[in-house]
Scaffold this motif. Structure first.
Motif, mmCIF file in Angstrom:
data_model
loop_
_atom_site.group_PDB
_atom_site.id
_atom_site.type_symbol
_atom_site.label_atom_id
_atom_site.label_comp_id
_atom_site.label_asym_id
_atom_site.label_seq_id
_atom_site.Cartn_x
_atom_site.Cartn_y
_atom_site.Cartn_z
ATOM 1 N N LEU A 1 0.832 -1.204 0.000
ATOM 2 C CA LEU A 1 0.000 0.000 0.000
ATOM 3 C C LEU A 1 0.871 1.261 0.000
ATOM 4 O O LEU A 1 0.547 2.252 -0.651
ATOM 5 N N LYS A 2 1.993 1.222 0.711
ATOM 6 C CA LYS A 2 2.900 2.379 0.694
ATOM 7 C C LYS A 2 3.421 2.638 -0.716
ATOM 8 O O LYS A 2 3.487 3.785 -1.157
ATOM 9 N N GLY A 3 3.815 1.574 -1.406
ATOM 10 C CA GLY A 3 4.287 1.738 -2.778
ATOM 11 C C GLY A 3 3.200 2.276 -3.689
ATOM 12 O O GLY A 3 3.459 3.102 -4.575
ATOM 13 N N PHE A 4 1.974 1.815 -3.492
ATOM 14 C CA PHE A 4 0.833 2.268 -4.296
ATOM 15 C C PHE A 4 0.549 3.749 -4.053
ATOM 16 O O PHE A 4 0.375 4.533 -4.987
ATOM 17 N N LEU A 5 0.506 4.140 -2.765
ATOM 18 C CA LEU A 5 0.158 5.522 -2.417
ATOM 19 C C LEU A 5 1.273 6.505 -2.735
ATOM 20 O O LEU A 5 1.050 7.716 -2.742
ATOM 21 N N LEU A 6 2.480 5.982 -2.993
ATOM 22 C CA LEU A 6 3.566 6.873 -3.378
ATOM 23 C C LEU A 6 3.228 7.574 -4.688
ATOM 24 O O LEU A 6 3.632 8.719 -4.915
ATOM 25 N N LYS A 7 2.465 6.899 -5.561
ATOM 26 C CA LYS A 7 2.029 7.507 -6.818
ATOM 27 C C LYS A 7 0.602 8.043 -6.741
ATOM 28 O O LYS A 7 0.166 8.766 -7.635
ATOM 29 N N ASN A 8 -0.134 7.668 -5.698
ATOM 30 C CA ASN A 8 -1.506 8.156 -5.500
ATOM 31 C C ASN A 8 -1.642 8.669 -4.060
ATOM 32 O O ASN A 8 -2.346 8.072 -3.243
ATOM 33 N N PRO A 9 -0.955 9.758 -3.701
ATOM 34 C CA PRO A 9 -0.941 10.193 -2.295
ATOM 35 C C PRO A 9 -2.324 10.568 -1.778
ATOM 36 O O PRO A 9 -2.785 10.022 -0.774
ATOM 37 N N ASP A 10 -3.017 11.500 -2.421
ATOM 38 C CA ASP A 10 -4.423 11.834 -2.141
ATOM 39 C C ASP A 10 -4.753 11.976 -0.652
ATOM 40 O O ASP A 10 -5.754 11.438 -0.186
ATOM 41 N N PRO A 11 -3.959 12.703 0.182
ATOM 42 C CA PRO A 11 -4.330 12.817 1.601
ATOM 43 C C PRO A 11 -5.578 13.662 1.830
ATOM 44 O O PRO A 11 -6.252 13.519 2.854
ATOM 45 N N LYS A 12 -5.902 14.559 0.851
ATOM 46 C CA LYS A 12 -7.055 15.452 1.046
ATOM 47 C C LYS A 12 -8.252 15.051 0.183
ATOM 48 O O LYS A 12 -9.280 15.713 0.201
ATOM 49 N N GLY A 13 -8.121 13.975 -0.600
ATOM 50 C CA GLY A 13 -9.175 13.593 -1.522
ATOM 51 C C GLY A 13 -10.293 12.793 -0.867
ATOM 52 O O GLY A 13 -10.489 12.808 0.360
ATOM 53 N N ALA A 14 -11.016 12.051 -1.732
ATOM 54 C CA ALA A 14 -12.175 11.286 -1.244
ATOM 55 C C ALA A 14 -11.771 9.971 -0.602
ATOM 56 O O ALA A 14 -12.582 9.346 0.097
ATOM 57 N N LEU A 15 -10.540 9.516 -0.827
ATOM 58 C CA LEU A 15 -10.102 8.206 -0.338
ATOM 59 C C LEU A 15 -10.179 8.077 1.180
ATOM 60 O O LEU A 15 -10.720 7.087 1.691
ATOM 61 N N PRO A 16 -9.678 9.051 1.964
ATOM 62 C CA PRO A 16 -9.747 8.911 3.427
ATOM 63 C C PRO A 16 -11.176 8.746 3.951
ATOM 64 O O PRO A 16 -11.422 7.923 4.837
ATOM 65 N N ALA A 17 -12.092 9.521 3.405
ATOM 66 C CA ALA A 17 -13.472 9.421 3.880
ATOM 67 C C ALA A 17 -14.056 8.043 3.590
ATOM 68 O O ALA A 17 -14.751 7.452 4.438
ATOM 69 N N SER B 1 4.531 16.757 5.511
ATOM 70 C CA SER B 1 3.613 17.711 6.152
ATOM 71 C C SER B 1 2.189 17.605 5.615
ATOM 72 O O SER B 1 1.232 17.827 6.365
ATOM 73 N N ALA B 2 2.016 17.276 4.317
ATOM 74 C CA ALA B 2 0.657 17.175 3.778
ATOM 75 C C ALA B 2 -0.129 16.099 4.515
ATOM 76 O O ALA B 2 -1.311 16.295 4.862
ATOM 77 N N THR B 3 0.489 14.961 4.755
ATOM 78 C CA THR B 3 -0.164 13.888 5.509
ATOM 79 C C THR B 3 -0.374 14.303 6.958
ATOM 80 O O THR B 3 -1.448 14.065 7.552
ATOM 81 N N TRP B 4 0.612 14.945 7.558
ATOM 82 C CA TRP B 4 0.529 15.311 8.974
ATOM 83 C C TRP B 4 -0.614 16.300 9.244
ATOM 84 O O TRP B 4 -1.276 16.233 10.284
ATOM 85 N N GLN B 5 -0.845 17.209 8.298
ATOM 86 C CA GLN B 5 -1.930 18.173 8.470
ATOM 87 C C GLN B 5 -3.279 17.474 8.523
ATOM 88 O O GLN B 5 -4.153 17.814 9.343
ATOM 89 N N GLU B 6 -3.452 16.481 7.647
ATOM 90 C CA GLU B 6 -4.724 15.750 7.648
ATOM 91 C C GLU B 6 -4.872 14.911 8.913
ATOM 92 O O GLU B 6 -5.971 14.754 9.439
ATOM 93 N N VAL B 7 -3.763 14.353 9.386
ATOM 94 C CA VAL B 7 -3.793 13.591 10.633
ATOM 95 C C VAL B 7 -4.271 14.469 11.778
ATOM 96 O O VAL B 7 -5.082 14.059 12.623
ATOM 97 N N GLU B 8 -3.789 15.733 11.820
ATOM 98 C CA GLU B 8 -4.208 16.673 12.866
ATOM 99 C C GLU B 8 -5.696 16.980 12.757
ATOM 100 O O GLU B 8 -6.416 17.005 13.763
ATOM 101 N N LYS B 9 -6.136 17.206 11.534
ATOM 102 C CA LYS B 9 -7.552 17.538 11.341
ATOM 103 C C LYS B 9 -8.465 16.410 11.796
ATOM 104 O O LYS B 9 -9.563 16.637 12.314
#
Length: 804
Positions: free
Chosen positions: A437-453, A475-483
């Motif tokens: 999954l880490k290798g997959f998300l390296l090309k599809n990071p999407d921390p703010k998209g519809a995937l987390p929901a 930091s992009a991932t960390w910001q979403e973690v905080e939210k």
């Protein structure tokens, strides 16, 4: 003693009452009596000396225990030579019953202070007996039995290596004839086929061959004239028989056939054809596609070679290799392509390595294309079932995920893939799904998209945390973690790594990881560039790493060099007092012990505050006047008291800077005297005057030696004469001797004589102006004289004894 204490046996009072030379002399006398005793004494005195020696050896070794084997380790070759029949009987009986001998076959320590290899004596004893042809079958049987236990260490003397040397075709370490060696090999093959197989294929390995001599008898003539390279005819005769044994092996499998494929170039055309016939027959009968794939990969790596076309493999046999490879091709695409994903680096075939214009970059591109094509086939035919099978067998799940990101298109398929991986992180192969999954998300990071929901809806907050743990560490991932309110869960589990973070990111990750008591993880993430770490964060991180005990140290290694680099950076920063840096240095004494940075701030503080030196002496050593220390010096907890004593002892041993010194090492005598007066007054008050003077003497002995100058320098000499203390002199003597450190021994006392002359020259130069210092230097020289005489005597004894 426990094996980690054996190198320091002398410190525990575990020393032999008699020297090694005396023990060896007595043992060799036993051998001489056994060999010649009956000729000398049987008729005149009626004594069967050989039998008496045999009984003595039996008494020494039976009943056989591990303690006896270890205690007699160096003497076992002599015992074997003195009583060959009895020695073999004792070892064979043990292997048939208690198997104590196997307890010797444990991994041996390879460090500089290792206790040596405990099996050496036994193996040398067996090698000694193998020279006599009549002993060879029994010795080979014992070594083969011992070889069944694999030993994972770096020592070369293992049972299988001794056996290989004995049967080495071009330089056998036995006096047995080639016919006798072949008969012995065939005999032990019945009980130890795997061991004999390894011996056989080794004889016709196409690679370069090296070999060393085995242990030889010292007094018996069993090895006379043997052990040298044999004639080409004899070498070829033994190799030919080994090839015949290998080709006629009762039952072949993917391993044995693969071994033959590796050695095709050493075989004749006829034998090469026989190998391919056996492979085809085996492929037709074998239904296990995994085994077929293993053999097919061996063919890929060793049979499809450029050298094979010029090195003795005919075009007909090269064609057979292609046909056999096709026959072995598994129908299951996962098994067929598994070799591409077995590890991150795909092992080259011999054809690639041997190519004159081999280009690794082009090869990487080609491997990526092959992997992409393979995954595309697996995904189209087997979907998630095939992906799971490949992941479970793969050593490179990260690469699988990375390539799958290029193959899966559309938001829904992406969501299904991510959901599948997250579901897998709770099973037996959790880490593989996580890395995929880490290798997959390296090309599809999407921390703010519809995937987390969508993931939170499907798996709840635990699944959402897993998703963020597999996203890019930034930091992009960390910001979403905080939210999402997942700070504690995320930072407690996230796997950190160096990612060339921006300064703001580096400082934030330190704050978050220290907050959850994971400072080692933070250190690991930023240690390659300390310039990005703000000063207060650096001091906080260093303090946390040294004082936080909840983090598993095996997760992230703390290397002395990295610690030293952090302190070198901190020393250049303003805003951190010398006292703060000294406190941190004390916490890292062990790591800074041999580092480039050292402990300059502690040394400065000790020079400014004599009480620090006094406190270190008090914490390390007991009073000698029967008095009681003040409450502020008393530590009730035994474990903490021991830990503090160890740290302060290391500190006292590490001090190199003499109080009163400036930055250039120039010592102000009046300042030094004032410091010495204060320290000695306090230590006398607390019942540690003598040991304190010794510690001062050792500090003096660590001043640098300058080429062409008298040592110690004039200021140190004046201070020592002014103190007039024998204990200071004793400490200086100890420190001077310890300064030699670890060294390599010569054949005699030449090194010691050179050192004695050096110290005596200094003593002579100082004799009239500084008689006390001169006397101390003379005592050091005299100690080296005695050591040189001892080494000379030992060398003469060793020359008289035939150590081989």
């Amino acid at each position: 003693l426990h094996e980690d204490k054996r190198p320091f046996a002398g410190l525990y009072g575990k020393v032999r009452q008699h020297s090694a030379a005396l023990r060896n002399g007595i043992c060799e006398t036993l051998v001489l009596l056994s060999v010649h005793g009956n000729n000398l004494f049987r008729n005149p005195l009626g004594i069967d000396v050989e039998t008496k020696v045999m009984l003595l050896v039996s008494k020494l070794l039976t009943p056989l225990t591990l303690e006896k084997l270890l205690s007699h380790d160096r003497d076992l070759p002599n015992y074997a030579e003195a009583a060959p029949e009895e020695f073999l009987r004792i070892i064979k009986n043990d292997l048939d019953s208690n198997r104590v001998v196997f307890e010797l076959l444990t991994p041996a320590d390879t460090g500089i202070f290792g206790a040596g290899c405990p099996r050496t004596g036994l193996l040398w004893a067996l090698e000694c007996l193998a020279w006599r042809p009549q002993n060879l079958p029994r010795v080979a049987d014992i070594l083969a039995q011992l070889s069944t236990k694999k030993i994972d260490d770096n020592w070369a003397n293992k049972p299988e290596n001794s056996l290989q040397s004995i049967f080495r075709s071009w330089m056998p370490q036995t006096a047995a004839t080639v016919e006798q060696r072949i008969m012995t090999l065939e005999a032990i093959a019945k009980n130890f086929p795997d061991i004999v197989w390894a011996i056989c294929v080794e004889q016709f390995d196409p690679g370069s061959r090296t070999g060393s001599s085995n242990y030889r008898p010292r007094w018996r003539s069993d090895a006379s004239g043997a052990g040298q390279p044999v004639t080409r005819r004899e070498d070829a005769q033994f190799i030919r028989r080994c090839v015949e044994i290998a080709l006629a092996w009762p039952t072949h499998n993917e391993r044995t056939l693969g071994d033959l494929v590796e050695r095709l170039q050493a075989l004749s055309d006829e034998h090469q054809t026989a190998v391919w016939d056996m492979i085809d027959a085996w492929a037709s009968a074998c239904s296990d596609e995994d085994k077929k794939a293993q053999l097919r990969d061996r063919i890929r790596r060793y049979a499809f070679t450029r050298r094979s076309r010029t090195g003795g493999i005919t075009s007909e046999n090269a064609s057979r290799a292609r046909q056999s490879s096709a026959m072995l091709s598994p129908a299951d695409p996962v098994i067929r392509h598994e070799w591409l994903f077995r590890a991150q680096w795909v092992e080259e075939s011999a054809e690639e390595i041997e190519h004159h214009d081999f280009d690794y970059r082009l090869r990487e591109q080609r491997i990526h294309e092959q992997r992409t094509s393979a995954l595309c086939e697996i995904w189209q035919q087997r979907k998630f079932e095939g992906l799971a099978k490949l992941l479970h067998r793969s050593g490179a799940p990260h690469i699988i995920g990375n390539i799958m990101a290029d193959l899966i298109e559309g938001s829904r398929p992406v969501l299904e893939f991510v959901k599948y991986c997250i579901a897998g992180t709770t099973g037996e192969h959790a880490s593989k799904y996580e890395h995929c999954l880490k290798g997959f998300l390296l090309k599809n990071p999407d921390p703010k998209g519809a995937l987390p929901a969508a993931i939170e809806t499907a798996f709840g907050r635990d699944g959402l945390t897993t998703l963020y743990l597999c996203m890019q560490f930034g930091s992009a991932t960390w910001q979403e973690v905080e939210k999402k309110g997942l700070r504690q869960a995320y930072w407690s589990q996230v796997s950190t790594h160096w990612n060339n973070h921006e300064p703001d990111e580096a400082n934030e990750l330190i704050d978050r990881l220290v907050e959850v008591e994971r400072p080692l993880a933070a250190f690991h993430a930023v240690h390659l560039d300390w310039t990005k770490v703000e000063t207060s964060r650096l001091t906080k991180l260093l303090h946390a790493v040294a004082t936080t005990g909840t983090e598993m140290p095996s997760s992230y290694k703390l290397r002395d060099y990295e610690v030293s680099e952090a302190f070198k950076t901190l020393d250049k920063r303003p805003g951190v007092s010398s006292e703060e840096k000294a406190q941190l240095e004390f916490l890292y004494l062990a790591a800074l012990d041999h580092g480039e940075h050292g402990i300059p701030n502690i040394e400065k503080q000790i020079a400014i505050s004599p009480s620090l030196f006094v406190h270190a002496v008090i914490s390390t050593f007991k009073r000698n006047d029967g008095g009681t220390d003040p409450a502020e010096f008393v530590i009730e907890d035994p474990e903490r008291r021991s830990a503090v004593a160890g740290a302060t002892y290391r500190l006292l041993d590490r001090i190199r800077r003499v109080p009163g010194s400036d930055e250039n090492g120039v010592i102000n005598l009046s300042e030094l005297k004032a410091w010495l007066t204060d320290v000695r007054t306090q230590l006398k008050k607390y019942g540690r005057a003598e040991i304190g003077d010794q510690c001062i003497g050792q500090v003096f002995s660590r001043t640098p030696v300058r080429e062409g100058s008298t040592w110690p320098n004039r200021t140190i000499c004046e201070a020592m004469e002014w103190m007039g203390s024998d204990e200071v002199g004793r400490g200086f003597h100890i420190g001077a001797r310890n300064s030699r450190g670890v060294h390599w021994r010569g054949d005699d006392g030449a090194q010691e004589r050179e050192l004695a002359a050096r110290y005596r020259n200094w003593a002579d130069e100082l004799a009239f102006e500084f008689p006390l210092v001169s006397g101390v230097l003379e005592s050091v020289a005299a100690s080296y004289d005695r050591e040189a005489q001892w080494e000379d005597t030992d060398a003469r004894i060793r020359k008289r004894l035939p150590y081989g």
